[in-house]
Design a protein around this motif. Structure first.
Motif, mmCIF file in Angstrom:
data_model
loop_
_atom_site.group_PDB
_atom_site.id
_atom_site.type_symbol
_atom_site.label_atom_id
_atom_site.label_comp_id
_atom_site.label_asym_id
_atom_site.label_seq_id
_atom_site.Cartn_x
_atom_site.Cartn_y
_atom_site.Cartn_z
ATOM 1 N N VAL A 66 0.844 -1.203 0.000
ATOM 2 C CA VAL A 66 0.000 0.000 0.000
ATOM 3 C C VAL A 66 0.876 1.249 0.000
ATOM 4 N N GLY A 67 1.927 1.248 0.818
ATOM 5 C CA GLY A 67 2.828 2.395 0.861
ATOM 6 C C GLY A 67 3.501 2.650 -0.470
ATOM 7 N N ARG A 68 3.891 1.602 -1.161
ATOM 8 C CA ARG A 68 4.536 1.752 -2.464
ATOM 9 C C ARG A 68 3.563 2.304 -3.505
ATOM 10 N N LYS A 69 2.318 1.868 -3.469
ATOM 11 C CA LYS A 69 1.308 2.397 -4.392
ATOM 12 C C LYS A 69 1.114 3.897 -4.168
ATOM 13 N N LYS B 283 4.730 1.061 9.289
ATOM 14 C CA LYS B 283 4.643 -0.259 8.659
ATOM 15 C C LYS B 283 4.436 -0.132 7.143
ATOM 16 N N MET B 284 3.846 0.979 6.722
ATOM 17 C CA MET B 284 3.607 1.210 5.300
ATOM 18 C C MET B 284 4.794 1.883 4.618
ATOM 19 N N MET B 285 5.646 2.533 5.380
ATOM 20 C CA MET B 285 6.682 3.402 4.842
ATOM 21 C C MET B 285 7.876 2.619 4.308
ATOM 22 N N PRO B 286 8.127 2.664 3.001
ATOM 23 C CA PRO B 286 9.308 1.984 2.455
ATOM 24 C C PRO B 286 10.594 2.602 3.002
ATOM 25 N N GLU B 287 11.646 1.816 3.069
ATOM 26 C CA GLU B 287 12.927 2.295 3.584
ATOM 27 C C GLU B 287 13.447 3.458 2.736
ATOM 28 N N ASN B 288 14.057 4.412 3.427
ATOM 29 C CA ASN B 288 14.694 5.567 2.784
ATOM 30 C C ASN B 288 13.731 6.440 1.984
ATOM 31 N N GLU B 289 12.448 6.366 2.319
ATOM 32 C CA GLU B 289 11.448 7.153 1.588
ATOM 33 C C GLU B 289 10.580 7.968 2.542
ATOM 34 N N ALA B 290 11.074 8.211 3.745
ATOM 35 C CA ALA B 290 10.234 8.853 4.760
ATOM 36 C C ALA B 290 9.707 10.215 4.306
ATOM 37 N N LEU C 12 -12.946 7.496 -6.290
ATOM 38 C CA LEU C 12 -12.729 6.803 -7.560
ATOM 39 C C LEU C 12 -11.352 7.109 -8.146
ATOM 40 N N TYR C 13 -10.754 8.222 -7.749
ATOM 41 C CA TYR C 13 -9.434 8.594 -8.259
ATOM 42 C C TYR C 13 -8.322 8.292 -7.258
ATOM 43 N N CYS C 14 -8.671 7.652 -6.172
ATOM 44 C CA CYS C 14 -7.680 7.366 -5.134
ATOM 45 C C CYS C 14 -6.836 6.162 -5.524
ATOM 46 N N PRO C 15 -5.519 6.271 -5.416
ATOM 47 C CA PRO C 15 -4.651 5.145 -5.780
ATOM 48 C C PRO C 15 -4.771 3.968 -4.810
ATOM 49 N N LEU C 16 -5.413 4.207 -3.671
ATOM 50 C CA LEU C 16 -5.522 3.148 -2.664
ATOM 51 C C LEU C 16 -6.938 2.587 -2.551
#
Length: 346
Positions: free
Chosen positions: A13-16, A176-183, A206-210
């Motif tokens: 979800v975080g990556r999306k 938990k959603m946050m990818p490493e080095n992308e804070a 409808l336009y939400c990526p999640l």
């Protein structure tokens, strides 16, 4: 209702979210820098001001006070003047005090340690987290109303966002959603999603990526989140002012820091009994603050003697200024509006 987040693929979800942000992130001037001073200024300005309203203020403020040293050396009145129109003037006072802290405690260098940033006047958990993540790459979630709203809806989580533990609870969830080095990018992405898509009212799901992962959306329960039970009831407050004038001058005094409208300028709050015969008009103004409903009575007192005007000014330590001079002073919004209408002849 209990959360079902244990079944979610958090990092997915975080990556999306980050993929969406890379294409759709807002093009804002403070996103072109990692200067902690500029990020600090923007975070304070936009805490209680919409982006479209505050951008010019941000640019003007940074142009006049481009660094900590310049801000610390400025007079309080000038800092307040450049804050004019943003409201919540205590933010500007705190910026000035924090700039002096940085000069005195950190040798003029903006601190990089998260706990040191938290010690700056007016800097709370959210602002410290934003600066730490965006400028120094610290893996800290900048939890604010956008985070509460997005995370509550995505995970159909009924944790009360008004609870004292809400910041810590949703920080843990966000991490938990946050990818490493992308804070930094993750926090900015969450801000944009909450502001542009996952709005408090009428979210554009409808336009939400999640939306595929959003439990509240898929259960048709978006209006139920976030859960907030604790509401602060506003108090009623009545104020009286006297607009004391002689020809093209009127009297003002700077407020102290022990109540609302700290360090702003105001009219006299009382007059001698002998002045009452000079009252030539009255105006009632209703004004709302965050937790206060104000009823303000302003009486116009037109004096016919310069000697009396000057004596009252000296005795009560007021300053006499003209309307043109008043543009260089910062007044509470209702008094500023009164001045504008007064000198427009309304």
């Amino acid at each position: 209702m209990k959360t079902k987040k244990q079944n979610a693929d958090f990092l997915h979800v975080g990556r999306k979210l980050l993929d969406w942000y890379e294409i759709n992130g807002r093009d804002l001037p403070f996103r072109k820098t990692s200067d902690p001073y500029k990020i600090w200024i923007c975070e304070i300005i936009f805490q209680q001001t919409r982006i479209e309203q505050g951008l010019n203020h941000y640019r003007n403020f940074i142009e006049r006070f481009p660094d900590v040293q310049t801000l610390a050396n400025a007079h309080t009145d000038e800092v307040l003047l450049y804050w004019k129109g943003l409201g919540y003037y205590s933010r500007a006072l705190n910026l000035h005090k924090a700039a002096l802290q940085i000069i005195n405690d950190f040798n003029g260098v903006f601190p990089s340690d998260h706990n040191d940033i938290l010690q700056l006047k007016g800097v709370g958990k959210y602002t410290a987290a934003a600066i730490s993540s965006i400028c120094f790459g610290k893996k800290i979630a900048a939890v604010d109303g956008n985070f509460y709203r997005v995370l509550s809806r995505v995970f159909a989580d009924d944790f009360d966002v008004s609870h004292s533990k809400a910041f810590d609870y949703f920080s843990e969830l966000a991490l938990k959603m946050m990818p490493e080095n992308e804070a930094g990018h993750f926090n900015e992405a969450m801000m944009d999603l909450g502001s542009e898509i996952c709005k408090p009212k009428n979210p554009v799901c409808l336009y939400c990526p999640l939306n595929e992962d959003c439990l509240a959306f898929n259960l048709g329960k978006i209006p139920l989140f976030p859960v907030k039970t604790k509401k602060v009831k506003p108090t009623d407050l009545e104020l009286t002012y006297y607009f004391v004038e002689f020809k093209d001058q009127f009297l003002i005094k700077q407020r102290k820091e022990d109540f609302i409208w700290k360090k702003l300028y105001e009219f006299p709050i009382q007059i001698p009994e002998s002045f009452e015969k000079f009252i030539t008009g009255q105006k009632k103004i209703l004004h709302k603050l965050t937790h206060k409903n104000l009823t303000i009575h302003i009486y116009k007192v037109t004096l016919s003697s310069k000697k009396i005007f000057d004596q009252f000014s000296v005795d009560e330590e007021f300053s006499a200024i003209t309307f043109d001079d008043s543009h260089q002073k910062s007044f509470p919004k209702p008094l500023e509006n009164y001045l504008s209408s007064r000198f427009k002849g309304e």
